[in-house]
Design an enzyme around this catalytic site. Structure first.
Site, short mmCIF file in Angstrom:
data_model
loop_
_atom_site.label_atom_id
_atom_site.label_comp_id
_atom_site.label_asym_id
_atom_site.label_seq_id
_atom_site.Cartn_x
_atom_site.Cartn_y
_atom_site.Cartn_z
N ASP A 155 -7.63 -2.59 5.39
CA ASP A 155 -5.95 -2.06 6.15
C ASP A 155 -5.68 -2.35 7.03
O ASP A 155 -6.22 -1.62 8.03
CB ASP A 155 -5.51 0.29 5.86
CG ASP A 155 -5.30 -0.50 4.57
OD1 ASP A 155 -6.13 -0.59 3.74
OD2 ASP A 155 -4.91 1.17 4.86
N LYS A 219 1.59 -1.89 3.46
CA LYS A 219 1.83 -0.59 3.89
C LYS A 219 2.74 -0.97 4.48
O LYS A 219 2.84 -1.52 6.58
CB LYS A 219 0.65 -0.59 4.05
CG LYS A 219 -0.14 0.83 4.92
CD LYS A 219 -1.14 0.88 4.59
CE LYS A 219 -1.75 2.35 5.63
NZ LYS A 219 -2.85 2.40 5.64
N LYS A 255 2.03 0.54 -0.62
CA LYS A 255 1.37 1.38 -0.46
C LYS A 255 2.62 2.14 1.23
O LYS A 255 2.48 1.17 2.38
CB LYS A 255 0.12 1.39 0.46
CG LYS A 255 -0.50 2.89 1.49
CD LYS A 255 -1.77 2.41 1.69
CE LYS A 255 -2.60 3.69 2.08
NZ LYS A 255 -3.40 3.36 2.87
#
Lengths: 318, 827
Positions: A155, A219, A255
């Site tokens: 991430d 995300k 996400k």
């Protein structure tokens, strides 16, 4: 997991993006009043939400012991008796992944192995999470090291300074380099830090640039910005995912992370995916919820579903 | 837990379907059984169930299940309700403003206390989703009562020049049964009127429940009454001699019928009618948001919304993309029982309405249109119609021109914003519109261009008590909501309520040319006007009065002239004036329309200057005109000077208003700006009174033109000359050609053709009771706004009667533009 090879940066497309904040706010607000699930549907949806959770700990005081606890919970997210009562005891319900700092990846690998959950993906935040204000070379280095330690998902955060100054070309190049560092087998989730981007138009543009650069997931936030995963931001990002899919045929996952704490929230996010993208985007390969305390609330709700009584916190393993 | 549950959860876990999310009907059913499933009228604070009435069983459109019996009222029920309302009016209208405010506030509070019950009753009875009744209809009911409790409180100061009209007969449709009722009831009660409400046949329950709630909240008996019955029962209510005002929301044909029924009676009337509202999507729009806006526009309440955005106009370069996205969006629709909390659309209100919708769509399909309906589950029982998108249609298609009142959207492409405006306005209706663009100049200009009472920018179907709602053109007149909504329920304080009954033959009224004063010579003595320069007597240079339109003096089409006499002696012909016929009307209206766009675009400052300039030029001719008034009317010269001086003053008064009545910001619940713009009505026909031939003329054309209307004005029959002298004032005051057009001749003959002209937007008539009836009756055809005097004279010298807000009200129509704001959500 889906794989997004990315594409050449298309600045015409990026610059044409425009998002009307009041209209998006209205849709986000009414979507939640238009869709709800009750009873068995609610229970089943909550179980699905569990499987999409990136169970997260990202704190300065993370040590091996709380990472261990997290990993065991990741493998056994809902009390076995509750699962049995719902006929799902043998289904192998686990969370979608665990998410830790790169320095804790090694702990996670060992703990999951101990807990019998070696198949659960380990996501490592990287690239100077959460601010990303470190030299680019060290960010790339962090990715490789995390992968070396056993992370299967990375991430990253984008450089918000570049995004805010409109230097989308540079943002694209950086993410592309991160993608190269991940290679084909490690999934790249790109955190847009939406709370730092100011406008939904910027969020949309950042989403497009991140996808063009090859992000497998986009995300919302690190959880550290002032505004985290809100429904309007999520709506904007999933619409970008939809447009990218229509134009390229590549499916990119979504996400939301930061501030998602209630079981009701998780159903709302699932409904958002269902309405705007379709059922395919309600599975862990294309949908994750970044959260730490959400799981507890879901377990409480399922306890109530099974027993008809409201649980005390101490009755559920933390 | 049983094994069945296990397999059920596993199945849902795997397919992630939605399940039922029912709202319980138990309490609603209890309320009905409290009344033994049989409801009467609610009159004078109690249930009234006369003997031997037919009943109507109201059913849930979602399932067909019978809910309760209601009664079909008869004339004596109307009589009872109206007489109770009339009695209650005596005390209610005299209550201190604050006391009325307390009552309205109490109703708002009590609506909130019973919010859920009302929402469930409404959803059950109408078929619309509980989500909409819960989140839209009923909150708006409470909001209206709060807002108008405020107007009740402020009525002494804010509405100082006005008084209540008396008993209001409110007739409302079935699409937002209670919400639309309160749009009438709130302003009516706030201003001191009492109300008799007739809900629509299909949806009577919520109004009856609401009447019970109001009674319990302490509203005095007779102030608000509900009677039930069929359509002709509604006409009886409208026609009852003691009903002073009819407030109607419903279809255009029924509105036209009510206009004709009440014509000439002196009853006030407001009509909120149908629509075919455009949704304009520019290529500068946020397309995904526009698609969602389309959902709000035309599928809200199953499309059974008068302001439904049923005509989608999309810029051609994004047309295919938008259509594709709408289709995709519709695939996610859920249709089901009105009490299911997770549906997008419920059932259509009735079998008949369902059939109408189906017939329109089948017809479109048969004539080659592309009809898209998503492949989604539709319940087998109940009147469910899927969301429908029709493409490959043109402006000539029936589905593009006519209101369908169902979940049916037609889509057409356009090339430029200008074309979008033209297409948007290419309709008999003018209720609402939305514009989708992130470009402010484009969006604002379109919002101004569109002829509609409400324009939403980047949104559709937002409503609030603080903003008026109502139509242009055949969508009606009058506004529900906002301060502008109050004027539908008041009359000037100086005016007396009178009821008129005159019989006219609308076919022959005013039809014959040359009646009244015959346009022939030989009806007076020879001209006696002479000059004697150097002792040589010679006649004055002949002065010819012509008709005046398009900024020029024209010979009347018929080339007939009628004599105008001096007051003292029927032998003295002061002048001949042109006798106008229908072709002069045609030409003058054309000239007015030609002038209207430019006149509207002028700065208000400039319009004011022109009117002040008229005052300047009139004063230069003060003596001459006063003398002529005196000669014509027989008034003393002193009084005639007064009339000229007051006319000059009135020009100043209206010049002052040219830049001071443009509108205001409405304090709605929107985060952003809701702006009320008081737009011109358009081309206004005016028939002047015979009293005060100059002052009456000035007092009528001036308010119209300062508010950017263009007028075709008929001066006094008997004394047209001061008005005809005035065209020289126009010419010397820089008034653009066509803004004021003056047609002399027979008032009723010219009025007939003005009123019958489909391109005249309003008709003001100051003449006979018969002419007033004719004007109101005939205006039903294109739902013109009218202002008539029912044959009653007013004192034009009196400021209360000859100027003021009443004139502004008639010279303007409110357009509310909703502009949500904001781009930055963080940082």
């Amino acid at each position: 997991m889906a794989y997004n090879p990315g594409m050449e940066l298309d600045m015409g497309w990026v610059n044409g993006a425009v998002v009307d904040l009041p209209a998006v706010n209205r849709r986000a607000a009414t979507l939640l009043t238009k869709r709800t699930v009750k009873k068995s549907w609610q229970a089943a949806w909550l179980l699905r939400a569990v499987t999409c959770i990136d169970l997260t700990t990202l704190s300065g005081d993370d040590t091996v012991t709380n990472v261990q606890r997290l990993c065991f919970k990741a493998c056994n997210p809902i009390r076995q008796d509750l699962l049995d009562a719902m006929g799902m005891g043998d289904y192998g319900i686990t969370v979608g992944a665990v998410c830790v700092y790169s320095a804790r990846v090694k702990d996670a690998v060992q703990s999951l192995k101990q807990a019998g959950g070696a198949a659960i993906p380990i996501a490592s935040v990287a690239t100077g999470f959460p601010a990303g204000q470190v030299p680019f070379e060290t960010r790339l280095k962090e990715i490789s090291m995390a992968i070396g330690l056993g992370a299967t998902e990375i991430d990253i955060v984008i450089s918000r300074d570049l995004a805010l100054s409109g230097d989308w070309g540079k943002v694209y190049e950086e993410i592309k380099a991160c993608k190269a560092a991940c290679g084909e087998n490690v999934h790249l989730k790109t955190i847009l830090g939406t709370g730092d981007l100011g406008t939904l138009t910027n969020v949309y543009k950042a989403s497009l640039v991140a996808m063009m650069a090859g992000s497998d997931f986009i995300k919302t936030s690190t959880g550290k910005e002032g505004v985290n995963a809100t429904m309007p931001v999520g709506l904007t990002m999933v619409r970008a995912i939809r447009e990218y899919f229509h134009k390229t045929g590549f499916k990119v996952g979504f996400k939301p992370a930061g501030g998602i704490r209630t079981a009701k929230d998780s159903c709302a996010w699932l409904a958002l995916m269902k309405e705007e993208l379709g059922d395919e985007w309600m599975r862990a390969d294309l949908f994750r919820i970044g959260a730490s305390s959400l799981l507890t609330d879901i377990e409480r709700q399922l306890y109530h579903f099974v027993t008809g009584r409201y649980a005390a916190a101490h009755q559920l393993p933390m | 837990m049983a094994g069945n549950l296990g397999s059920e959860i596993r199945r849902i876990f795997e397919n992630m379907e939605y399940g039922p999310a029912p709202e319980s009907a138990d309490i609603a059913k209890k309320w009905l059984s409290q009344h033994k499933d049989s409801l009467g009228h609610f009159i004078n604070g109690e249930w009234v169930k006369p003997e031997n009435r037919k009943t109507y069983t109201t059913c849930s459109p979602a399932t067909g299940e019978a809910l309760a019996d209601t009664i079909q009222g008869e004339e004596e029920d109307v009589n009872l309700a109206v007489s109770c309302a009339k009695t209650a009016f005596q005390s209610w209208s005299q209550l201190p403003a604050h006391t009325r405010a307390r009552h309205l506030y109490a109703v708002a509070r009590n609506v909130q206390k019973h919010h859920r019950l009302i929402a469930v009753i409404e959803a059950l009875d109408n078929g619309k989703s509980i989500r909409e009744t819960r989140d839209c209809d009923i909150p708006l009911v409470a909001r209206h009562f709060y807002h108008y409790a405020g107007w009740a409180q402020l009525s002494d100061t804010e509405m100082r020049e006005w008084k209540p009209v008396g008993v209001v007969g409110a007739i409302v449709p079935w699409n937002f049964p209670l919400m639309l009722s309160t749009w009438k009831v709130c302003p009516a009660l706030a201003m001191g009127n009492t109300v008799v409400l007739k809900p629509a046949t299909f949806t009577r329950l919520s109004a009856l429940l609401f009447a019970e709630i109001c009674h319990e909240a302490g509203l005095p008996p007779g102030v608000f009454n509900v009677v039930t019955g069929n359509g002709s029962f509604g006409s009886k209510l409208a026609l009852h001699p003691d009903v002073d005002k009819v407030a109607f929301t419903g279809s255009t044909p029924v509105g036209q019928t009510l206009r004709r029924l009440t014509a000439g009676t002196g009853k006030k009337l407001s009509l909120e009618l149908g629509g075919k509202s455009p949704v304009i999507v520019m290529d500068t729009a946020d397309i995904d948001s526009a698609v969602e806006g389309i959902v709000d526009a035309v599928y809200f309440n199953q499309g059974q919304v008068c302001s439904a955005g049923s005509r989608l106009l999309v810029q051609e370069n994004i047309f295919d993309d938008v259509i594709q996205r709408v289709k995709e969006r519709l695939k996610h629709f859920r249709i089901g029982h009105s009490l299911d909390k997770a549906i997008d659309m419920g059932a259509i209100v009735s079998q008949a309405q369902y059939n109408t919708i189906k017939e329109y769509v089948d017809d479109a399909r048969a004539t080659g249109a592309d009809v898209f309906q998503p492949d989604i589950p539709v319940p087998a029982k109940g009147f469910y119609y899927p969301p429908t998108l029709i493409t490959n249609v043109q402006t000539v298609s029936r589905v593009v021109r006519e209101e369908i009142f169902g979940p049916v959207l037609v889509a057409l492409p356009f090339r430029t914003a200008k074309e979008a405006g033209n297409l948007g306005n290419n309709t008999n209706y003018g209720l609402a519109a939305s514009v989708w663009s992130e470009n402010l100049p484009t969006a604002l200009e379109l919002a101004i261009t569109l002829k509609a009472g409400t324009v939403w920018v980047n949104c559709h179907n937002l409503f609030d008590a603080a903003a008026g709602f109502g139509g242009y053109r055949e969508s009606g007149f009058g506004r529900d909501g906002g301060k502008e909504g109050l004027y539908e329920y008041v009359m000037p304080k100086w005016e007396q309520t009178t009821r008129h009954h005159v019989d006219i033959d609308v076919k022959t009224f005013g039809a014959s040319f040359g009646s009244g004063t015959t346009p022939t010579p030989g009806q007076g003595g020879p001209s006696k006007s002479h000059l004697c320069p150097n002792g040589i007597q010679q006649p004055l240079v002949d002065h010819t009065y012509k008709v005046y339109y398009g900024g020029a003096q024209k010979r009347p089409d018929g080339c007939y002239s009628r004599p105008i006499y001096a007051a003292h002696d029927k032998q003295t012909i002061v002048a001949y004036v042109g006798d106008s016929n229908r072709k002069d009307v045609r030409n003058a209206v054309e000239a007015a329309h030609k002038a209207a766009p430019g006149w509207g675009k002028r700065a208000a400052h400039n319009r004011a200057q022109i009117v002040y300039y008229m005052a300047e030029n009139l004063e230069l001719r003060r003596q001459e005109i006063a003398q002529r008034i005196s000669l014509l009317t027989g008034q003393t010269l002193e009084n005639s000077f007064k009339e000229v001086d007051l006319s000059i003053q009135r020009l100043f008064y209206w010049g002052a208003y040219a830049d001071k009545y443009g509108g205001n910001v409405q304090e709605t619940t929107l985060y952003g700006c809701t702006v009320c713009i008081r737009e011109p009505v358009g081309v206004v026909g005016i028939a002047c009174p015979d009293e005060f031939p100059l002052l009456g003329f000035v007092s009528l054309f001036a308010p119209a033109i300062v508010r950017a209307n263009c007028v075709v004005i008929i001066p006094s029959d008997k004394y047209p000359i001061p008005a005809l002298d005035f065209y020289q004032v126009f010419d010397t005051s820089d008034l653009p050609a066509g803004v004021v057009n003056v047609l002399s001749g027979n008032k009723d003959h010219i009025s007939k053709y003005l009123t019958e002209h489909q391109n005249v937007d309003a008709m003001w008539y100051f003449g006979s009771a018969e002419g007033s009836k004719f004007v109101e009756f005939t205006s039903a055809e294109n739902v013109k706004r009218t202002w008539v005097n029912y044959g009653k004279e007013r004192d034009w010298m009196d400021h209360d009667q000859g100027q003021g807000e009443e004139f502004l009200y008639h010279a303007t129509q409110c357009k509310n533009i909703w502009m949500p704001m904001g781009t930055t959500f963080s940082n």
